[in-house]
Scaffold this motif. Structure first.
Motif, PDB file in Angstrom:
ATOM      1  N   HIS A  39      -1.486  -7.363   4.191  1.00  0.00           N
ATOM      2  CA  HIS A  39      -0.216  -8.101   4.158  1.00  0.00           C
ATOM      3  C   HIS A  39       0.060  -8.766   5.502  1.00  0.00           C
ATOM      4  CE1 HIS A  39       1.156  -7.018   0.171  1.00  0.00           C
ATOM      5  NE2 HIS A  39       0.880  -5.733   0.411  1.00  0.00           N
ATOM      6  N   GLN A  40      -0.183  -8.055   6.583  1.00  0.00           N
ATOM      7  CA  GLN A  40       0.073  -8.616   7.906  1.00  0.00           C
ATOM      8  C   GLN A  40      -0.878  -9.774   8.216  1.00  0.00           C
ATOM      9  OE1 GLN A  40       0.015  -5.261  10.596  1.00  0.00           O
ATOM     10  NE2 GLN A  40       2.129  -4.714  10.106  1.00  0.00           N
ATOM     11  N   THR A  81      -6.093   3.530   1.410  1.00  0.00           N
ATOM     12  CA  THR A  81      -5.678   2.304   0.730  1.00  0.00           C
ATOM     13  C   THR A  81      -4.329   1.797   1.226  1.00  0.00           C
ATOM     14  OG1 THR A  81      -4.787   3.617  -1.090  1.00  0.00           O
ATOM     15  CG2 THR A  81      -7.008   2.737  -1.359  1.00  0.00           C
ATOM     16  N   GLU A  82      -3.423   2.684   1.597  1.00  0.00           N
ATOM     17  CA  GLU A  82      -2.117   2.247   2.093  1.00  0.00           C
ATOM     18  C   GLU A  82      -2.263   1.471   3.402  1.00  0.00           C
ATOM     19  OE1 GLU A  82       2.152   4.046   3.627  1.00  0.00           O
ATOM     20  OE2 GLU A  82       0.737   5.383   2.630  1.00  0.00           O
ATOM     21  N   ILE A  83      -3.072   1.969   4.297  1.00  0.00           N
ATOM     22  CA  ILE A  83      -3.293   1.287   5.576  1.00  0.00           C
ATOM     23  C   ILE A  83      -4.006  -0.047   5.346  1.00  0.00           C
ATOM     24  CG2 ILE A  83      -4.502   1.404   7.791  1.00  0.00           C
ATOM     25  CD1 ILE A  83      -3.951   4.445   7.746  1.00  0.00           C
ATOM     26  N   GLN A  84      -4.998  -0.070   4.460  1.00  0.00           N
ATOM     27  CA  GLN A  84      -5.696  -1.315   4.149  1.00  0.00           C
ATOM     28  C   GLN A  84      -4.719  -2.350   3.587  1.00  0.00           C
ATOM     29  OE1 GLN A  84      -8.895  -0.378   1.472  1.00  0.00           O
ATOM     30  NE2 GLN A  84     -10.133   0.600   3.064  1.00  0.00           N
ATOM     31  N   SER A  85      -3.816  -1.909   2.730  1.00  0.00           N
ATOM     32  CA  SER A  85      -2.838  -2.807   2.135  1.00  0.00           C
ATOM     33  C   SER A  85      -1.899  -3.377   3.192  1.00  0.00           C
ATOM     34  CB  SER A  85      -2.033  -2.063   1.072  1.00  0.00           C
ATOM     35  OG  SER A  85      -1.058  -2.898   0.514  1.00  0.00           O
ATOM     36  N   ARG A  86      -1.420  -2.537   4.094  1.00  0.00           N
ATOM     37  CA  ARG A  86      -0.527  -3.011   5.150  1.00  0.00           C
ATOM     38  C   ARG A  86      -1.236  -4.021   6.055  1.00  0.00           C
ATOM     39  NH1 ARG A  86       2.846   2.256   7.278  1.00  0.00           N
ATOM     40  NH2 ARG A  86       3.879   2.685   5.292  1.00  0.00           N
ATOM     41  N   ILE A  87      -2.466  -3.737   6.407  1.00  0.00           N
ATOM     42  CA  ILE A  87      -3.238  -4.666   7.243  1.00  0.00           C
ATOM     43  C   ILE A  87      -3.410  -5.996   6.508  1.00  0.00           C
ATOM     44  CG2 ILE A  87      -5.511  -5.128   8.256  1.00  0.00           C
ATOM     45  CD1 ILE A  87      -5.666  -2.113   8.891  1.00  0.00           C
ATOM     46  N   PRO A 115      -1.377   8.788  -0.589  1.00  0.00           N
ATOM     47  CA  PRO A 115      -2.425   7.781  -0.398  1.00  0.00           C
ATOM     48  C   PRO A 115      -3.800   8.399  -0.563  1.00  0.00           C
ATOM     49  CG  PRO A 115      -1.180   8.146   1.634  1.00  0.00           C
ATOM     50  CD  PRO A 115      -0.582   9.002   0.579  1.00  0.00           C
TER      51      PRO A 115
END
Length: 69
Positions: free
Chosen positions: A25-26, A17-23, A7
């Protein structure tokens, strides 16, 4: 070996970016649930009442401007 990219590092004080993407989606999943619930009947009735009062006030104001008072 895998071709998986690590990431991107977080900017100073930010999220990668991975954490932003997960947030993201949730948040979308939660928002979709709220949207599917719709507007309760009581709220819809209150909105209709407010709209009719607003329309009546605009008609009354328009007749005053036209000298029909």
């Amino acid at each position: 070996m895998t071709d998986a990219k690590p990431p991107k590092p977080a900017t100073k004080g930010g999220l990668n970016t991975e954490i932003q993407s997960r947030i993201g989606h949730q948040l979308r999943a939660m928002y979709d649930d709220v949207v599917r619930q719709g507007v309760p009947d009581r709220f819809a009735e209150l909105i209709r009442q407010l709209d009719s009062q607003d329309a009546a006030a605009r008609v009354a104001e328009g007749s005053k401007k036209d000298g029909r008072d």
